[in-house]
Scaffold this motif. Structure first.
Motif, PDB file in Angstrom:
ATOM      1  N   GLY A 174      15.212  38.924  37.911  1.00 13.59           N
ATOM      2  CA  GLY A 174      16.584  39.413  37.774  1.00 13.59           C
ATOM      3  C   GLY A 174      16.972  40.432  38.807  1.00 13.59           C
ATOM      4  O   GLY A 174      18.141  40.773  38.927  1.00 13.59           O
ATOM      5  N   GLY A 175      16.025  40.971  39.574  1.00 20.62           N
ATOM      6  CA  GLY A 175      16.331  41.908  40.637  1.00 20.62           C
ATOM      7  C   GLY A 175      16.608  43.313  40.158  1.00 20.62           C
ATOM      8  O   GLY A 175      16.423  43.666  38.981  1.00 20.62           O
ATOM      9  N   LEU A 176      17.091  44.138  41.087  1.00 20.64           N
ATOM     10  CA  LEU A 176      17.303  45.557  40.809  1.00 20.64           C
ATOM     11  C   LEU A 176      18.391  45.762  39.767  1.00 20.64           C
ATOM     12  O   LEU A 176      18.276  46.639  38.906  1.00 20.64           O
ATOM     13  CB  LEU A 176      17.663  46.279  42.109  1.00 20.64           C
ATOM     14  N   GLU A 177      19.484  44.977  39.837  1.00 13.05           N
ATOM     15  CA  GLU A 177      20.586  45.164  38.889  1.00 13.05           C
ATOM     16  C   GLU A 177      20.118  44.963  37.454  1.00 13.05           C
ATOM     17  O   GLU A 177      20.390  45.786  36.564  1.00 13.05           O
ATOM     18  CB  GLU A 177      21.729  44.191  39.211  1.00 13.05           C
ATOM     19  N   ALA A 178      19.383  43.870  37.220  1.00 11.77           N
ATOM     20  CA  ALA A 178      18.878  43.611  35.871  1.00 11.77           C
ATOM     21  C   ALA A 178      17.894  44.688  35.429  1.00 11.77           C
ATOM     22  O   ALA A 178      17.882  45.104  34.263  1.00 11.77           O
ATOM     23  CB  ALA A 178      18.218  42.237  35.810  1.00 11.77           C
ATOM     24  N   ALA A 179      17.072  45.165  36.363  1.00 11.38           N
ATOM     25  CA  ALA A 179      16.102  46.205  36.023  1.00 11.38           C
ATOM     26  C   ALA A 179      16.797  47.501  35.637  1.00 11.38           C
ATOM     27  O   ALA A 179      16.377  48.199  34.703  1.00 11.38           O
ATOM     28  CB  ALA A 179      15.154  46.431  37.199  1.00 11.38           C
ATOM     29  N   LEU A 180      17.888  47.859  36.345  1.00 12.63           N
ATOM     30  CA  LEU A 180      18.623  49.076  36.001  1.00 12.63           C
ATOM     31  C   LEU A 180      19.317  48.946  34.647  1.00 12.63           C
ATOM     32  O   LEU A 180      19.345  49.904  33.856  1.00 12.63           O
ATOM     33  CB  LEU A 180      19.648  49.403  37.092  1.00 12.63           C
ATOM     34  N   HIS A 181      19.894  47.777  34.356  1.00 10.30           N
ATOM     35  CA  HIS A 181      20.493  47.570  33.032  1.00 10.30           C
ATOM     36  C   HIS A 181      19.435  47.689  31.944  1.00 10.30           C
ATOM     37  O   HIS A 181      19.677  48.295  30.879  1.00 10.30           O
ATOM     38  CB  HIS A 181      21.164  46.198  32.967  1.00 10.30           C
ATOM     39  N   VAL A 239      12.661  48.494  48.781  1.00 11.63           N
ATOM     40  CA  VAL A 239      13.893  49.230  48.495  1.00 11.63           C
ATOM     41  C   VAL A 239      14.207  49.154  46.998  1.00 11.63           C
ATOM     42  O   VAL A 239      14.543  50.162  46.357  1.00 11.63           O
ATOM     43  CB  VAL A 239      15.060  48.670  49.325  1.00 11.63           C
ATOM     44  N   GLN A 240      14.100  47.952  46.426  1.00  8.36           N
ATOM     45  CA  GLN A 240      14.358  47.814  44.996  1.00  8.36           C
ATOM     46  C   GLN A 240      13.381  48.664  44.188  1.00  8.36           C
ATOM     47  O   GLN A 240      13.780  49.351  43.231  1.00  8.36           O
ATOM     48  CB  GLN A 240      14.223  46.343  44.593  1.00  8.36           C
ATOM     49  N   SER A 241      12.098  48.612  44.553  1.00  5.59           N
ATOM     50  CA  SER A 241      11.099  49.386  43.819  1.00  5.59           C
ATOM     51  C   SER A 241      11.386  50.876  43.906  1.00  5.59           C
ATOM     52  O   SER A 241      11.326  51.597  42.897  1.00  5.59           O
ATOM     53  CB  SER A 241       9.706  49.077  44.374  1.00  5.59           C
ATOM     54  N   ALA A 242      11.722  51.380  45.119  1.00  2.00           N
ATOM     55  CA  ALA A 242      11.971  52.813  45.288  1.00  2.00           C
ATOM     56  C   ALA A 242      13.197  53.256  44.491  1.00  2.00           C
ATOM     57  O   ALA A 242      13.172  54.304  43.820  1.00  2.00           O
ATOM     58  CB  ALA A 242      12.154  53.134  46.768  1.00  2.00           C
ATOM     59  N   LEU A 243      14.285  52.480  44.538  1.00  2.00           N
ATOM     60  CA  LEU A 243      15.488  52.880  43.805  1.00  2.00           C
ATOM     61  C   LEU A 243      15.266  52.859  42.299  1.00  2.00           C
ATOM     62  O   LEU A 243      15.760  53.728  41.567  1.00  2.00           O
ATOM     63  CB  LEU A 243      16.653  51.959  44.185  1.00  2.00           C
ATOM     64  N   LEU A 244      14.514  51.874  41.810  1.00  2.00           N
ATOM     65  CA  LEU A 244      14.224  51.841  40.379  1.00  2.00           C
ATOM     66  C   LEU A 244      13.377  53.039  39.971  1.00  2.00           C
ATOM     67  O   LEU A 244      13.618  53.664  38.931  1.00  2.00           O
ATOM     68  CB  LEU A 244      13.531  50.537  40.014  1.00  2.00           C
ATOM     69  N   ARG A 245      12.373  53.394  40.792  1.00  2.00           N
ATOM     70  CA  ARG A 245      11.541  54.552  40.471  1.00  2.00           C
ATOM     71  C   ARG A 245      12.369  55.836  40.491  1.00  2.00           C
ATOM     72  O   ARG A 245      12.170  56.735  39.673  1.00  2.00           O
ATOM     73  CB  ARG A 245      10.386  54.662  41.472  1.00  2.00           C
TER      74      ARG A 245
END
Length: 419
Positions: free
Chosen positions: A268-275, A307-313
Protein backbone atom coordinates in the motif's frame (compact mmCIF):
# COMPACT_ATOMS: atom_id res chain seq x y z
CA UNK A 1 64.20 1.77 7.91
CA UNK A 2 66.64 -0.26 5.79
CA UNK A 3 64.14 -3.07 5.46
CA UNK A 4 61.45 -0.59 4.37
CA UNK A 5 63.86 0.91 1.80
CA UNK A 6 64.63 -2.57 0.46
CA UNK A 7 60.93 -3.35 0.11
CA UNK A 8 60.40 -0.01 -1.60
CA UNK A 9 63.30 -0.68 -3.97
CA UNK A 10 61.96 -4.11 -4.84
CA UNK A 11 58.50 -2.66 -5.42
CA UNK A 12 59.92 0.11 -7.59
CA UNK A 13 62.01 -2.27 -9.69
CA UNK A 14 59.10 -4.66 -10.04
CA UNK A 15 56.74 -1.95 -11.19
CA UNK A 16 59.19 0.26 -13.19
CA UNK A 17 59.17 -0.49 -16.94
CA UNK A 18 62.39 1.55 -17.33
CA UNK A 19 64.32 -0.74 -14.96
CA UNK A 20 63.14 -3.84 -16.78
CA UNK A 21 64.03 -2.31 -20.14
CA UNK A 22 67.51 -1.38 -18.88
CA UNK A 23 68.05 -4.92 -17.60
CA UNK A 24 67.08 -6.42 -20.96
CA UNK A 25 69.33 -3.92 -22.76
CA UNK A 26 72.31 -4.82 -20.56
CA UNK A 27 71.76 -8.55 -21.03
CA UNK A 28 71.59 -8.11 -24.81
CA UNK A 29 74.68 -5.85 -24.76
CA UNK A 30 76.66 -8.42 -22.76
CA UNK A 31 76.04 -11.25 -25.17
CA UNK A 32 76.59 -8.96 -28.16
CA UNK A 33 79.94 -7.75 -26.79
CA UNK A 34 80.92 -11.28 -25.79
CA UNK A 35 80.15 -12.60 -29.28
CA UNK A 36 81.92 -9.67 -30.96
CA UNK A 37 85.01 -10.13 -28.77
CA UNK A 38 85.18 -13.87 -29.50
CA UNK A 39 84.71 -13.29 -33.24
CA UNK A 40 87.45 -10.64 -33.25
CA UNK A 41 89.85 -12.96 -31.48
CA UNK A 42 89.18 -15.86 -33.84
CA UNK A 43 89.63 -13.62 -36.90
CA UNK A 44 92.80 -11.93 -35.59
CA UNK A 45 94.46 -15.01 -34.04
CA UNK A 46 93.52 -18.13 -36.00
CA UNK A 47 95.06 -21.42 -34.93
CA UNK A 48 96.67 -20.21 -31.70
CA UNK A 49 97.15 -22.61 -28.83
CA UNK A 50 95.09 -20.44 -26.48
CA UNK A 51 92.04 -20.56 -28.80
CA UNK A 52 90.39 -23.57 -27.04
CA UNK A 53 90.83 -21.82 -23.71
CA UNK A 54 89.30 -18.64 -25.06
CA UNK A 55 86.30 -20.51 -26.50
CA UNK A 56 85.80 -22.54 -23.32
CA UNK A 57 86.04 -19.52 -21.05
CA UNK A 58 83.64 -17.58 -23.31
CA UNK A 59 81.09 -20.37 -23.10
CA UNK A 60 81.56 -20.59 -19.31
CA UNK A 61 81.16 -16.83 -18.98
CA UNK A 62 77.92 -16.93 -21.00
CA UNK A 63 76.54 -19.82 -18.92
CA UNK A 64 77.45 -18.07 -15.67
CA UNK A 65 75.81 -14.86 -16.85
CA UNK A 66 72.60 -16.73 -17.72
CA UNK A 67 72.45 -18.07 -14.14
CA UNK A 68 72.39 -14.54 -12.72
CA UNK A 69 68.63 -13.81 -13.01
CA UNK A 70 67.90 -17.22 -11.45
CA UNK A 71 69.86 -16.33 -8.31
CA UNK A 72 68.11 -12.97 -7.92
CA UNK A 73 69.33 -9.43 -7.36
CA UNK A 74 69.82 -9.43 -3.59
CA UNK A 75 73.28 -9.78 -1.96
CA UNK A 76 72.86 -13.36 -0.74
CA UNK A 77 75.86 -15.70 -0.28
CA UNK A 78 74.96 -17.57 -3.49
CA UNK A 79 74.63 -14.40 -5.57
CA UNK A 80 77.90 -13.00 -4.18
CA UNK A 81 79.71 -16.26 -4.97
CA UNK A 82 78.25 -16.25 -8.47
CA UNK A 83 79.34 -12.65 -9.06
CA UNK A 84 82.86 -13.40 -7.83
CA UNK A 85 83.22 -16.39 -10.17
CA UNK A 86 81.77 -14.38 -13.09
CA UNK A 87 84.23 -11.51 -12.58
CA UNK A 88 87.15 -13.94 -12.13
CA UNK A 89 86.36 -15.75 -15.39
CA UNK A 90 86.08 -12.41 -17.19
CA UNK A 91 89.45 -11.27 -15.80
CA UNK A 92 91.13 -14.44 -17.02
CA UNK A 93 89.59 -13.86 -20.44
CA UNK A 94 90.86 -10.26 -20.47
CA UNK A 95 94.37 -11.41 -19.57
CA UNK A 96 94.33 -13.98 -22.39
CA UNK A 97 92.52 -11.73 -24.89
CA UNK A 98 92.28 -7.98 -24.16
CA UNK A 99 89.44 -7.61 -26.71
CA UNK A 100 87.03 -9.03 -24.08
CA UNK A 101 87.55 -5.92 -21.92
CA UNK A 102 84.43 -4.08 -23.12
CA UNK A 103 82.21 -6.80 -21.64
CA UNK A 104 82.89 -4.91 -18.43
CA UNK A 105 80.11 -2.40 -19.09
CA UNK A 106 77.28 -4.92 -18.53
CA UNK A 107 79.25 -6.25 -15.56
CA UNK A 108 79.17 -2.72 -14.08
CA UNK A 109 75.40 -2.95 -14.10
CA UNK A 110 75.43 -6.43 -12.58
CA UNK A 111 77.71 -5.39 -9.72
CA UNK A 112 75.78 -2.19 -9.02
CA UNK A 113 72.53 -4.15 -9.00
CA UNK A 114 73.68 -6.80 -6.51
CA UNK A 115 76.33 -5.28 -4.25
CA UNK A 116 76.00 -2.57 -1.59
CA UNK A 117 77.02 0.91 -2.84
CA UNK A 118 80.63 0.94 -1.59
CA UNK A 119 81.40 -2.60 -2.69
CA UNK A 120 79.79 -1.90 -6.06
CA UNK A 121 81.93 1.20 -6.61
CA UNK A 122 85.06 -0.77 -5.68
CA UNK A 123 84.14 -3.43 -8.22
CA UNK A 124 83.53 -0.77 -10.89
CA UNK A 125 86.98 0.72 -10.19
CA UNK A 126 88.64 -2.72 -10.44
CA UNK A 127 86.90 -3.54 -13.71
CA UNK A 128 87.82 -0.12 -15.08
CA UNK A 129 91.52 -0.70 -14.29
CA UNK A 130 91.39 -4.00 -16.16
CA UNK A 131 89.76 -2.30 -19.15
CA UNK A 132 92.45 0.43 -19.22
CA UNK A 133 95.21 -2.16 -18.97
CA UNK A 134 93.68 -4.25 -21.74
CA UNK A 135 93.29 -1.26 -24.07
CA UNK A 136 96.89 -0.22 -23.50
CA UNK A 137 98.01 -3.74 -24.40
CA UNK A 138 96.12 -3.55 -27.69
CA UNK A 139 97.59 -0.11 -28.54
CA UNK A 140 100.94 0.26 -30.28
CA UNK A 141 101.89 3.18 -28.04
CA UNK A 142 100.60 5.31 -25.19
CA UNK A 143 97.26 6.87 -25.97
CA UNK A 144 95.65 9.27 -23.46
CA UNK A 145 92.18 8.44 -24.80
CA UNK A 146 92.64 4.82 -23.81
CA UNK A 147 93.49 5.93 -20.27
CA UNK A 148 90.70 8.49 -19.87
CA UNK A 149 87.86 7.02 -21.93
CA UNK A 150 87.21 3.84 -19.85
CA UNK A 151 86.93 5.76 -16.53
CA UNK A 152 84.62 8.30 -18.21
CA UNK A 153 82.41 5.53 -19.60
CA UNK A 154 82.40 3.81 -16.20
CA UNK A 155 81.49 7.06 -14.44
CA UNK A 156 78.62 7.79 -16.85
CA UNK A 157 77.30 4.23 -16.63
CA UNK A 158 77.49 4.28 -12.83
CA UNK A 159 75.80 7.68 -12.57
CA UNK A 160 72.96 6.63 -14.89
CA UNK A 161 72.36 3.42 -12.97
CA UNK A 162 72.49 5.09 -9.53
CA UNK A 163 70.05 7.75 -10.72
CA UNK A 164 67.63 5.14 -12.04
CA UNK A 165 68.01 3.09 -8.87
CA UNK A 166 67.13 6.10 -6.72
CA UNK A 167 64.15 6.82 -8.91
CA UNK A 168 63.06 3.21 -8.55
CA UNK A 169 63.43 3.41 -4.77
CA UNK A 170 61.43 6.66 -4.68
CA UNK A 171 58.74 5.11 -6.81
CA UNK A 172 58.77 2.03 -4.59
CA UNK A 173 58.31 4.18 -1.49
CA UNK A 174 55.38 5.91 -3.16
CA UNK A 175 53.84 2.54 -4.02
CA UNK A 176 54.29 1.33 -0.43
CA UNK A 177 52.77 4.56 0.91
CA UNK A 178 49.89 4.30 -1.56
CA UNK A 179 49.15 0.71 -0.56
CA UNK A 180 49.29 1.64 3.13
CA UNK A 181 47.02 4.63 2.53
CA UNK A 182 44.54 2.46 0.64
CA UNK A 183 44.50 -0.05 3.49
CA UNK A 184 44.00 2.73 6.04
CA UNK A 185 41.25 4.28 3.91
CA UNK A 186 39.50 0.93 3.58
CA UNK A 187 39.73 0.41 7.35
CA UNK A 188 38.38 3.93 7.96
CA UNK A 189 35.48 3.33 5.57
CA UNK A 190 34.68 0.07 7.33
CA UNK A 191 34.71 1.81 10.70
CA UNK A 192 32.52 4.64 9.40
CA UNK A 193 30.16 2.12 7.84
CA UNK A 194 29.95 0.25 11.13
CA UNK A 195 29.23 3.47 13.06
CA UNK A 196 26.62 4.55 10.50
CA UNK A 197 24.94 1.16 10.72
CA UNK A 198 24.94 1.35 14.51
CA UNK A 199 23.37 4.80 14.38
CA UNK A 200 20.77 3.61 11.91
CA UNK A 201 19.89 0.60 14.05
CA UNK A 202 19.67 2.76 17.16
CA UNK A 203 17.22 5.06 15.36
CA UNK A 204 15.19 2.09 14.09
CA UNK A 205 14.98 0.59 17.58
CA UNK A 206 14.13 3.95 19.18
CA UNK A 207 11.36 4.73 16.71
CA UNK A 208 9.74 1.28 16.94
CA UNK A 209 10.59 -1.12 19.74
CA UNK A 210 11.59 1.48 22.33
CA UNK A 211 8.51 3.63 21.69
CA UNK A 212 6.28 0.57 21.81
CA UNK A 213 7.81 -0.64 25.05
CA UNK A 214 7.37 2.84 26.52
CA UNK A 215 3.68 2.80 25.59
CA UNK A 216 3.26 -0.67 27.05
CA UNK A 217 4.88 0.45 30.28
CA UNK A 218 2.52 3.41 30.65
CA UNK A 219 -0.53 1.28 29.84
CA UNK A 220 0.44 -1.46 32.28
CA UNK A 221 1.15 1.12 34.98
CA UNK A 222 -2.30 2.64 34.37
CA UNK A 223 -3.86 -0.84 34.52
CA UNK A 224 -2.11 -1.52 37.81
CA UNK A 225 -3.43 1.73 39.30
CA UNK A 226 -7.05 1.04 38.22
CA UNK A 227 -7.12 -2.74 38.66
CA UNK A 228 -9.06 -2.71 41.94
CA UNK A 229 -11.24 0.36 41.37
CA UNK A 230 -12.09 -0.14 37.68
CA UNK A 231 -11.28 -3.68 36.45
CA UNK A 232 -12.88 -3.07 33.03
CA UNK A 233 -10.62 -0.09 32.32
CA UNK A 234 -7.61 -2.02 33.57
CA UNK A 235 -8.39 -4.93 31.24
CA UNK A 236 -8.77 -2.47 28.35
CA UNK A 237 -5.34 -1.08 29.11
CA UNK A 238 -3.91 -4.61 29.14
CA UNK A 239 -5.56 -5.45 25.81
CA UNK A 240 -4.14 -2.26 24.30
CA UNK A 241 -0.70 -3.14 25.63
CA UNK A 242 -1.10 -6.60 24.11
CA UNK A 243 -1.83 -5.02 20.71
CA UNK A 244 1.28 -2.88 21.00
CA UNK A 245 3.30 -5.98 21.89
CA UNK A 246 2.02 -7.67 18.73
CA UNK A 247 3.16 -4.70 16.66
CA UNK A 248 6.56 -4.74 18.36
CA UNK A 249 6.87 -8.45 17.63
CA UNK A 250 6.13 -7.75 13.95
CA UNK A 251 8.75 -4.99 13.93
CA UNK A 252 11.32 -7.28 15.59
CA UNK A 253 10.70 -9.95 12.96
CA UNK A 254 11.03 -7.29 10.28
CA UNK A 255 14.40 -6.25 11.73
CA UNK A 256 15.58 -9.82 11.40
CA UNK A 257 14.31 -9.98 7.81
CA UNK A 258 15.32 -6.70 6.18
CA UNK A 259 14.82 -3.84 8.69
CA UNK A 260 11.95 -2.35 6.65
CA UNK A 261 8.98 -0.89 8.59
CA UNK A 262 6.26 -3.49 9.09
CA UNK A 263 3.54 -1.09 7.86
CA UNK A 264 5.35 -0.64 4.55
CA UNK A 265 6.00 -4.37 4.22
CA UNK A 266 2.26 -4.99 4.34
CA UNK A 267 1.79 -3.17 1.00
CA UNK A 268 0.00 0.00 0.00
CA UNK A 269 3.00 2.34 0.18
CA UNK A 270 3.67 5.30 2.44
CA UNK A 271 0.12 6.73 2.26
CA UNK A 272 -1.46 3.50 3.48
CA UNK A 273 1.19 3.14 6.18
CA UNK A 274 0.51 6.66 7.48
CA UNK A 275 -3.25 6.04 7.57
CA UNK A 276 -2.65 2.78 9.47
CA UNK A 277 -0.33 4.60 11.90
CA UNK A 278 -2.92 7.34 12.54
CA UNK A 279 -5.69 4.79 13.16
CA UNK A 280 -3.51 2.75 15.48
CA UNK A 281 -2.41 5.77 17.53
CA UNK A 282 -6.04 6.89 17.86
CA UNK A 283 -7.14 3.43 18.99
CA UNK A 284 -4.31 3.00 21.46
CA UNK A 285 -4.92 6.37 23.10
CA UNK A 286 -8.50 5.27 24.03
CA UNK A 287 -10.07 8.63 23.19
CA UNK A 288 -7.39 10.86 24.67
CA UNK A 289 -5.78 11.62 21.28
CA UNK A 290 -7.31 11.73 17.82
CA UNK A 291 -4.90 11.44 14.91
CA UNK A 292 -5.98 12.24 11.36
CA UNK A 293 -4.08 11.66 8.13
CA UNK A 294 -4.27 13.69 4.91
CA UNK A 295 -2.50 13.13 1.59
CA UNK A 296 -2.26 15.95 -0.95
CA UNK A 297 -0.96 15.64 -4.50
CA UNK A 298 0.52 12.68 -6.35
CA UNK A 299 4.23 11.95 -6.71
CA UNK A 300 5.58 12.12 -10.27
CA UNK A 301 7.19 8.71 -9.66
CA UNK A 302 7.08 6.12 -6.85
CA UNK A 303 8.99 7.26 -3.79
CA UNK A 304 12.23 5.37 -3.13
CA UNK A 305 11.96 2.80 -0.38
CA UNK A 306 14.46 4.56 1.86
CA UNK A 307 12.45 7.81 1.60
CA UNK A 308 9.21 6.04 2.52
CA UNK A 309 10.89 4.25 5.42
CA UNK A 310 12.49 7.46 6.76
CA UNK A 311 9.25 9.49 6.58
CA UNK A 312 7.26 6.74 8.28
CA UNK A 313 9.85 6.50 11.07
CA UNK A 314 9.77 10.29 11.50
CA UNK A 315 5.98 10.17 11.78
CA UNK A 316 6.21 7.39 14.38
CA UNK A 317 8.79 9.28 16.42
CA UNK A 318 6.87 12.58 16.25
CA UNK A 319 3.59 10.94 17.32
CA UNK A 320 5.40 9.20 20.17
CA UNK A 321 6.59 12.62 21.37
CA UNK A 322 3.03 13.96 21.04
CA UNK A 323 1.62 11.05 23.02
CA UNK A 324 4.20 11.19 25.81
CA UNK A 325 5.03 14.89 26.16
CA UNK A 326 2.62 17.23 24.37
CA UNK A 327 -0.62 16.61 26.29
CA UNK A 328 -2.47 17.06 22.97
CA UNK A 329 -5.99 15.92 22.13
CA UNK A 330 -5.63 16.19 18.34
CA UNK A 331 -2.81 15.57 15.88
CA UNK A 332 -2.62 15.53 12.09
CA UNK A 333 -0.33 13.84 9.61
CA UNK A 334 -0.22 15.67 6.27
CA UNK A 335 1.75 14.20 3.37
CA UNK A 336 2.17 16.63 0.46
CA UNK A 337 3.65 15.73 -2.92
CA UNK A 338 4.94 18.61 -5.04
CA UNK A 339 7.07 18.62 -8.18
CA UNK A 340 10.51 18.37 -6.66
CA UNK A 341 9.94 17.36 -3.05
CA UNK A 342 7.78 15.45 -0.62
CA UNK A 343 6.74 17.15 2.62
CA UNK A 344 5.44 15.49 5.78
CA UNK A 345 3.85 17.68 8.49
CA UNK A 346 3.04 16.38 11.98
CA UNK A 347 0.96 18.96 13.86
CA UNK A 348 -0.61 18.81 17.34
CA UNK A 349 -2.58 21.12 19.64
CA UNK A 350 -0.50 20.36 22.72
CA UNK A 351 1.18 22.71 25.13
CA UNK A 352 4.22 23.22 22.85
CA UNK A 353 7.74 24.15 23.82
CA UNK A 354 10.58 26.51 22.92
CA UNK A 355 12.74 24.77 20.28
CA UNK A 356 15.80 26.90 21.04
CA UNK A 357 15.65 26.05 24.73
CA UNK A 358 15.17 22.35 23.94
CA UNK A 359 18.22 22.44 21.65
CA UNK A 360 20.36 23.58 24.59
CA UNK A 361 19.06 20.80 26.85
CA UNK A 362 21.42 17.83 27.20
CA UNK A 363 20.01 14.75 25.49
CA UNK A 364 18.70 12.08 27.81
CA UNK A 365 16.78 8.90 27.19
CA UNK A 366 13.76 10.91 26.06
CA UNK A 367 15.89 13.31 24.01
CA UNK A 368 16.81 10.87 21.25
CA UNK A 369 13.69 11.45 19.13
CA UNK A 370 14.44 14.81 17.48
CA UNK A 371 18.15 14.07 16.83
CA UNK A 372 17.12 10.76 15.25
CA UNK A 373 14.62 12.56 13.01
CA UNK A 374 17.24 15.10 11.96
CA UNK A 375 19.76 12.36 11.23
CA UNK A 376 17.26 10.46 9.08
CA UNK A 377 16.26 13.47 7.03
CA UNK A 378 19.85 14.68 6.58
CA UNK A 379 20.84 11.29 5.20
CA UNK A 380 18.30 11.93 2.43
CA UNK A 381 19.54 15.47 1.78
CA UNK A 382 16.38 16.98 3.27
CA UNK A 383 15.54 19.33 6.13
CA UNK A 384 13.60 19.07 9.37
CA UNK A 385 11.88 22.19 10.73
CA UNK A 386 10.11 22.66 14.05
CA UNK A 387 7.57 25.40 14.68
CA UNK A 388 6.44 25.60 18.29
CA UNK A 389 5.90 27.92 21.20
CA UNK A 390 4.64 27.33 24.74
CA UNK A 391 0.84 26.95 24.69
CA UNK A 392 0.57 27.03 20.87
CA UNK A 393 1.15 23.42 19.82
CA UNK A 394 3.90 22.07 17.58
CA UNK A 395 4.39 21.46 13.86
CA UNK A 396 7.24 19.20 12.75
CA UNK A 397 7.94 19.40 8.98
CA UNK A 398 10.17 16.95 7.13
CA UNK A 399 11.05 17.93 3.56
CA UNK A 400 12.77 15.47 1.23
CA UNK A 401 14.01 16.50 -2.24
CA UNK A 402 13.12 14.00 -4.95
CA UNK A 403 15.78 12.71 -7.37
CA UNK A 404 15.37 13.44 -11.10
CA UNK A 405 12.66 15.99 -10.35
CA UNK A 406 12.45 19.37 -12.12
CA UNK A 407 13.90 22.09 -9.94
CA UNK A 408 11.61 24.86 -8.79
CA UNK A 409 12.56 28.11 -7.05
CA UNK A 410 12.07 28.20 -3.34
CA UNK A 411 10.19 30.97 -1.59
CA UNK A 412 11.55 33.26 1.13
CA UNK A 413 12.73 31.58 4.27
CA UNK A 414 10.54 31.72 7.36
CA UNK A 415 11.68 31.88 10.94
CA UNK A 416 12.01 28.21 11.80
CA UNK A 417 14.27 25.85 13.71
CA UNK A 418 15.86 24.10 10.74
CA UNK A 419 17.94 20.93 10.93
Amino acid sequence: MEQRRRRAGDAGRAGDPGSRALALLMHAAFFLLLGASLTRFLLRHPGETRTPWIIGLSVALAVLYVLGPVLGSRPTPRSLLWLGVLVAVWMVLVVLAPSFAWCAVPLFYTGLRILPPRAALALVALLTLFVVAAQLRLAHGFDPNLVLAPPAVAAVATAVFVHMQRQAETQGELIVDLLRTRRELAATERREGTLAERQRLSMEIHDTLAQGLSSQQMLLQAADRTWDADPATARRHVRTATGIAERNLAEARRFVHDLAPADLAEGGGLEAALHALAARETAQSEGRLTVRCHVEGTPHSPLPGRVQSALLRIAQGALANVREHAGATEAALTLTHVDDRTVLDIADNGHGFAPAARARTPDGVRGHGLPAMRARIQQLGGTLTIESAPGEGTVVTATVPLPDAPARPTGPLTHRDTA
